[in-house]
Scaffold this active site. Sequence first.
Site, PDB file in Angstrom:
ATOM      1  N   ASP A   5      -7.020   4.117  -4.556  1.00 14.50           N
ATOM      2  CA  ASP A   5      -7.687   3.946  -3.251  1.00 14.50           C
ATOM      3  C   ASP A   5      -8.330   5.314  -2.976  1.00 14.50           C
ATOM      4  O   ASP A   5      -8.579   6.077  -3.937  1.00 14.50           O
ATOM      5  CB  ASP A   5      -6.681   3.532  -2.165  1.00 14.50           C
ATOM      6  CG  ASP A   5      -7.360   3.029  -0.889  1.00 14.50           C
ATOM      7  OD1 ASP A   5      -7.787   1.867  -0.854  1.00 14.50           O
ATOM      8  OD2 ASP A   5      -7.485   3.807   0.083  1.00 14.50           O
ATOM      9  N   LYS A  41       0.878  -1.181   0.000  1.00 14.73           N
ATOM     10  CA  LYS A  41       0.000   0.000   0.000  1.00 14.73           C
ATOM     11  C   LYS A  41       0.903   1.215   0.000  1.00 14.73           C
ATOM     12  O   LYS A  41       2.040   1.162   0.462  1.00 14.73           O
ATOM     13  CB  LYS A  41      -0.866   0.014   1.263  1.00 14.73           C
ATOM     14  CG  LYS A  41      -2.109   0.851   1.123  1.00 14.73           C
ATOM     15  CD  LYS A  41      -3.195   0.060   0.421  1.00 14.73           C
ATOM     16  CE  LYS A  41      -4.412   0.870   0.101  1.00 14.73           C
ATOM     17  NZ  LYS A  41      -5.535   0.008  -0.303  1.00 14.73           N
TER      18      LYS A  41
END
Length: 449
Positions: free
Chosen positions: A162, A122
């Site tokens: 995201d 991430k």
Amino acid sequence: MTDIIAYMKNRDPYEKEFHQAVEEVFETVQPVLERYPDYRQAAILERLIEPERVILFRVPWMDDAGQVHVNRGYRIQMNSVIGPYKGGLRFHPSVNLSILKFLAFEQVFKNALTTLPMGGAKGGSDFSPKGRTDQEIMRFCQSFMMELFRHIGPNTDVPAGDIGVGAREIGYLFGMYKKLQNEFTGVLTGKSIGWGGSLIRPEATGFGNVYFAAEMLATRSESFKDKVCLVSGSGNVAQYTVEKLIELGAKVVTLSDSSGYIYDEEGIDIGKLDFVRRLKNVRRGRIREYTDKYARAVYVEADPTLEYNPMWNHPANCAFPSATQNEINDKDANNLINQGISLVSEGANMPSTPEAIKIFIDRKILYAPGKASNAGGVAVSGLEMSQNSMRIGWPREEVDNRLKCIMKSIHTTCLGAAAEYGEPGNYLVGANIAGFVKVVNAMIDQGVV
Ligand code: NDP
Ligand code: 2IT
């Protein structure tokens, strides 16, 4: 196990979201650790909580008035044991190491559940895209990629979107990567359809969540027909969750953003959803404007002094938290149950606090943790990677069918693992154990690296 949790908390005391995600997984995999004592000697838990690599960098950029700003850029390459690092980029002022480590940790197990060969990562920045012009966003993305490009690649690490990162940002990031690397490869997913993106990727997280929830309902011989649903957020995941729910005959009555929520008792139909799409994706406005157009709906401003979110306190059958972490606490969980909720399927990552999850499970709610129910997004990212490698593009129906099959298989896998370990119907235990076992077996196979 408690000593590892204590060690982690003592070592990085401020990473509370990361601790929360780790504790949730480690508590539920306890029976696996008891069955396989060898994991202890292999220091599996210690290795899982230590990212393989953390990249932290300066992102300087110039606004339209010539003022220079500096943000922090991150990429957490958590675990590459089953494939190249894979996971989204989040641009939001709240972004810090703890939040990205929790997201990367969750991603490792989520990606394992998809059946596709992807490791977990991430990244992102504390940059706030709100109120910025396209030119400012472009300069920020270019500066971000000027550092990130040397750490990623189609066989190394493949970022995606995201919160705060959608098709526009992926385009600017890809353009700079291609220029610096002089290579056209599938280094990012969520690309536009005209230049390497996969059909259904924008829809995948929301659609996948509804497919997963439909499987859960089917275990009780129910369907979405006439079910009243609460959806939070109004971004990518929320929009496509609403679209699929409408298609399956449900009535969605809420949407939200960080300023507040709207409640439309008559239901958000496709026309109203189109309005939300234009509002959020084109005009980049606030959800309160929904009530300017649809006056019978009500808007409730977010009130941080309240101990609960009134959005979760309306009569309904199903809830789809699709905004951000820890948006449902124990009070919200009790309110949801008192209002008639029998299903909670997480579109966001870790939207329910540990106390809320316990209430859902104790009260036998059909509860799906995000790492299972929102895995459709990264699954179609995996399919985008395959299409890019083969230099082909599958038709919409083919990708949608593959997505359905993957969500069905995750559902079956979760139920199977839960039953095997004596917790039938517990999707939290099932998802954590199934993801954990797959990752750990690969770690054991590959030795101490
Ligand atoms: P978007 O940026 O498209 O939308 C995010 C939405 O959530 C916006 O409505 C935003 O409101 C709201 N939101 C964000 N932060 C907060 C906050 N702190 N408090 C209240 N509302 C907030 O993001 P996505 O739809 O892509 O992501 C939503 C969730 O789904 C995230 O948890 C993400 O990690 C998860 N997810 C996303 C996937 C994807 O493919 N995109 C895949 C799997 C999970 P505002 O505009 O006011 O900020
Ligand atoms: O949380 C997630 O799974 C995502 N944001 C999607 C990641 C991806 O690589 O598509």
